[in-house]
Design an enzyme around this catalytic site. Structure first.
Site, PDB file in Angstrom:
ATOM      1  NE  ARG B 338     -55.930 -46.223 -10.552  1.00  9.51           N
ATOM      2  CZ  ARG B 338     -56.744 -45.421 -11.206  1.00  9.51           C
ATOM      3  NH1 ARG B 338     -58.057 -45.522 -11.033  1.00  9.51           N
ATOM      4  NH2 ARG B 338     -56.277 -44.528 -12.045  1.00  9.51           N
ATOM      5  CD  GLU B 433     -67.553 -44.058 -10.542  1.00  2.00           C
ATOM      6  OE1 GLU B 433     -67.398 -42.926 -11.012  1.00  2.00           O
ATOM      7  OE2 GLU B 433     -67.193 -44.369  -9.387  1.00  2.00           O
TER       8      GLU B 433
END
Lengths: 246, 645
Positions: B338, B433
């Site tokens: 990404r 996360e």
């Protein structure tokens, strides 16, 4: 675009609510419906008035939080989307838009356009799961699932639990929601052992919470943002009858 | 006092987790009933941890700000979840998944944690299938896989474009089962506003009931933070509107260290920004890069014409198209990780080849795939994504290529944790996360779901016992204790302070301003001067916020403006730390690109000599942070330049 908004305002669950009229100017047609409400709220705050409370979170049509009844339709005039995916290009300049909360006895209003949908969680808690503890699961590919059934199961599992089906139904029936969960499991080989128990308990809780019955108008299917099929209701009824008679 | 002992088990890498499990302390069933655990957040990590701990017999209290645990933002993950099953027989194994994750993270993550993640990845798939997650299947009934960025094997399991939804509903169903049994108690529409520490250990939280506005005190023998990332510090991101850093920031201010805040992920395939009123950016799954080809016009004149609306993508001839990812990275092509794909898009747009009305977009084209596979195949694979695109942009992506641009998506940084996922505060854990541990400087696609569920189902249920076994003699504490009362008072004072500003500008105004600063100076390209300027601007904005914010409504009622204000106040402090960390890290790696440090070809120039460490920041006072370093040692793999050419 110039718009007139008639929005349901209600201080809390115990107060009486009423429609309040607001007008808005220069709204871009590319603006989303909730962004239009953001603009309204920004203006109200500038005037030191209290903004309109509404539920929303992911704003991409998957979390199931947003829940507006717009011009008499859950999630507004477009098909197969949630309110957060609705864009102002679906309206015309000069339109009057009526915005209400979901209206159903088991979904009491919390404030303005926000309702309490904990009833859905309660139904799931009755049996919307396969009773398997963490650890000790068998190797995944030992359970084979036909592609057709996996796809059908996924169609049902795509339900986002928004409650539009209940809001759309004249009986405030939760059959589409409950049947989607029942179908999701009924179409898979996993969890068969508790299938009968599951459907009986979930239906019983649905009734106990005050959701109405299905009278086959299929408004739920028409308004479902995820196109959950009414055939799930038939499947649930079949599961339920089989569970009752056997 | 806090120290940076990561408590990594001894022995060879491949045996560390087994070694740990062989020697850790356990808690017997009778004692489990006497121990309370607080979990904040009901996403993949929080819900799976709560369900697992409840099943084991602990008393769990779980909190979420949403109306239902099923709405946590894990639900929005589209593409898939990685595991080293090697079902396609393409040479995958645990080591390769581990290796790809370390390399994908640009050698800035901890070897031992990542190896464990790869090790338990297969258990996750087994678990989810047993729960009835409707993964995609082959005609023979076995599980189907697809490929994702940063890997040369197909190891990604998926449920259409709604994998996060199906995995979260799996964890939510396991949680619901425990809620029914009474082992877990749910506090929905509740927000954690302070951590309570008693004798140096995490012992509870102060939460606000978002419906009544009342503050509540809750005790736990341990506290688990699973509240996700801080992407909303940029205002516009793919995060949900309510996603926030507040729980992490509160524990940071109480002594938990914050690691690598500058490692933020900009996702390459999002729908471009279109107006000032915009509240949210929508992701188009990375899986689209399997069949979509990314390009911009070769000639600036064509780009210019497209920006003015004079031509359509179809009018640009094949030979005039620049498939820049395939050109620059022939080995991985459109499937580069990404960070690489995002920077390449920015590079083309900055150079004047961007398309769309703003010039900040590139094409993602399915024409060739539709010709090769037929429209029905593309529809089956990505139908819901195409529909979503059309609803937002009002253009049919089967006929015209999609236009995409990078947007803030995920944060690799987070609360520092050791091998046991414990923070620098004893008894306080961070999962998913919210912690920093597994993705280094860049996360690979389909690895967030893997990490959230690994932490919640297969790591914490073991490691927390090792701590709780030492707490069995501590009876449940009364929340009338001084520490609880004081923590509640701190929260009350803060809320009163916010409400008493009575300024003129809305909370959203400040959030948007912060977002602009962050995106311009701390976004995809960062440099020293810009970062210094960002810190100055953020400080000034923070001062202005506390002088001029206007919050309508009252305290003891449902008040979304107050909720937002409290979160934005934390973002206004956190943004500064993010910029400071980016300023400190004089290298480019993964998602962190410092313009001063790049190769002649514009690739990241890492500095392993000076920066092969985890930057763990300690809070001193507002705007003052101390840097601590955890050196990263790579024993198993050779550290290389990350090349996808």
């Amino acid at each position: 675009m110039k718009l007139t908004l008639k929005i349901w305002k209600q201080q809390d669950a115990h107060s009486k609510g009423k429609f309040v009229t607001y007008s808005l100017d220069s709204i871009s047609p590319n603006c989303s419906f909730l962004e239009m409400l953001d603009i309204l709220n920004e203006q109200l705050i500038r005037k030191n008035e209290e903004p309109v409370a509404f539920d929303h979170d992911c704003r991409e049509g998957i979390c199931g939080t947003c829940s507006l009844y717009i011009n008499g339709r859950p999630h507004g005039p477009d098909d197969a989307i949630t309110t957060c995916q609705l864009h102002m290009r679906k309206f015309k300049d000069g339109d009057t838009i009526i915005i209400e909360p979901w209206r159903a006895k088991p979904f009491p209003v919390v404030k303005d356009l926000i309702v309490d949908r904990a009833a859905f969680d309660k139904i799931i808690q009755e049996g919307g799961y396969i009773s398997v503890n963490t650890g000790g699961a068998a190797e995944a590919n030992q359970i084979l699932v036909s592609k057709v059934n996996a796809e059908l199961s996924m169609d049902a599992a795509a339900c986002i639990g928004c409650g539009a089906c209940v809001a759309a139904c004249k009986n405030a029936s939760a059959m589409l929601f409950v049947s989607a969960k029942v179908s999701h499991f009924a179409l898979l080989p996993q969890g068969k052992i508790e299938a009968k128990d599951r459907v009986k308990k979930m239906v019983a809780m649905m009734d106990q919470l005050g959701f109405g019955n299905c009278t086959n108008t299929y408004a739920c299917e028409a308004e479902c943002p995820k196109l959950i099929s009414r055939s799930n209701i038939a499947r649930m009824n079949r599961e339920f009858i089989c569970a009752k008679v056997s | 006092m806090a120290d940076l002992n990561a408590k990594i088990p001894s022995g060879p890498l491949t045996g560390k987790w087994t070694q740990y499990k062989n020697h850790q302390n356990l808690v017997n069933p009778a004692n489990k009933r006497k121990l309370d655990v607080i979990i904040v957040g009901t996403g993949l990590a929080g819900a799976s941890a709560a369900a697992s701990l409840g099943e084991m017999g602990f008393n769990v209290k779980i909190f979420c700000y949403q109306d239902s645990p099923r709405r946590a933002h894990s639900i929005a993950a589209q593409g898939g979840i990685n595991a080293a099953k090697n079902y396609p027989n393409d040479g995958d194994n645990i080591y390769r998944l581990f290796y790809d994750t370390i390399k994908g993270g640009d050698y800035r993550s901890r070897e031992s944690n990542v190896y464990r993640l790869a090790e338990v990845s297969n258990n996750i798939i087994d678990q989810c299938v047993a729960q009835g997650v409707p993964f995609a299947r082959e005609y023979g009934g076995s599980l189907e896989n697809r490929s994702f960025g940063g890997a040369q094997v197909s190891r990604t399991f998926f449920a259409r474009g709604q994998t996060g939804q199906q995995l979260l509903l799996g964890a939510y169903s396991a949680l619901s089962r425990q809620l029914k049994m009474g082992t877990v108690k749910l506090f929905n529409r509740h927000e954690m506003l302070e951590l309570v520490i008693v004798d140096g250990k995490a012992r509870g939280i102060i939460a606000r009931d978002l419906v009544t506005g009342k503050l509540e005190r809750h005790f736990g023998h341990a506290v688990v933070i699973a509240t996700g990332g801080y992407g909303n510090v940029f205002y516009l991101s793919t995060n949900a509107m309510g996603s926030n850093v507040s729980a992490c920031w509160q524990v940071f201010k109480k002594g938990a260290w914050f690691a690598n805040p500058c490692f933020t992920q900009i996702h390459p395939t999002c729908i471009p920004v279109h107006g000032d009123y915009q509240s949210k950016l929508t992701l188009m799954s990375e899986s689209l890069r399997n069949d979509g080809r990314i390009w911009v016009p070769k000639n600036k004149e064509d780009a210019e014409k497209h920006r003015k609306g004079l031509i359509k993508a179809k009018d640009i001839r094949e030979e005039d198209r620049d498939y820049y990812l395939e050109r620059r990275y022939p080995a991985y092509g459109n499937l580069v990780p990404r960070d690489v794909a995002s920077r390449a898009a920015k590079e083309r747009c900055d150079a004047g080849y961007g398309v769309g009305s703003t010039g900040l977009a590139v094409f993602l084209d399915f024409e060739e795939s539709i010709k090769r596979l037929g429209r029905h195949v593309i529809e089956e694979r990505y139908g819901n994504l195409f529909q979503m695109y059309e609803k937002i942009v009002d253009e049919n992506p089967y006929e015209n290529p999609m236009m995409i641009y990078p947007a803030v998506h995920y944060t690799m940084g987070g609360i520092w944790v050791d091998y046991e996922l414990m923070t620098t505060i004893p008894g306080l854990y961070a999962l998913g996360e919210a912690n920093y541990s597994d993705h280094g400087a860049n996360r690979l696609g389909a690895s967030a779901l893997m990490q959230g569920l690994a932490d919640g189902y297969f790591v914490l249920p073991y490691t927390i016992q090792n701590y709780l076994s030492g707490e069995i003699r501590i009876p449940r504490m009364s929340t009338d204790k001084n520490e609880f009362v004081e923590a509640e008072n701190t929260v009350r004072e803060r809320i009163n302070k916010l409400m008493s500003v009575k300024g003129t500008k809305s909370v959203d105004h400040f959030h948007k301003e912060l977002g602009k600063i962050m995106w311009e100076f701390v976004g995809m390209g960062r440099n020293e001067a810009g970062l210094k300027k960002a810190i100055e601007l953020i400080r000034a904005l923070r001062t202005e916020f506390w002088k001029d914010v206007r919050i309508t409504g009252g305290i003891e009622e449902l008040n979304p403006e107050l909720e937002k204000a409290s979160r934005v106040a934390d973002f206004l402090e956190m943004g500064e730390l993010l910029a400071l960390d980016a300023l400190n890290r004089n290298e480019s790696c993964g998602g962190h690109f410092r313009e001063e440090y790049q190769t002649n070809e514009g690739e990241c120039l890492r500095n392993d000599q000076d920066f092969m460490y985890v930057a763990a920041w300690e809070f001193l006072k507002e705007g003052e942070f101390k840097l601590n370093k955890e050196p990263l040692k790579y024993e198993e793999i050779e550290v290389k330049q990350r090349i996808y050419k």
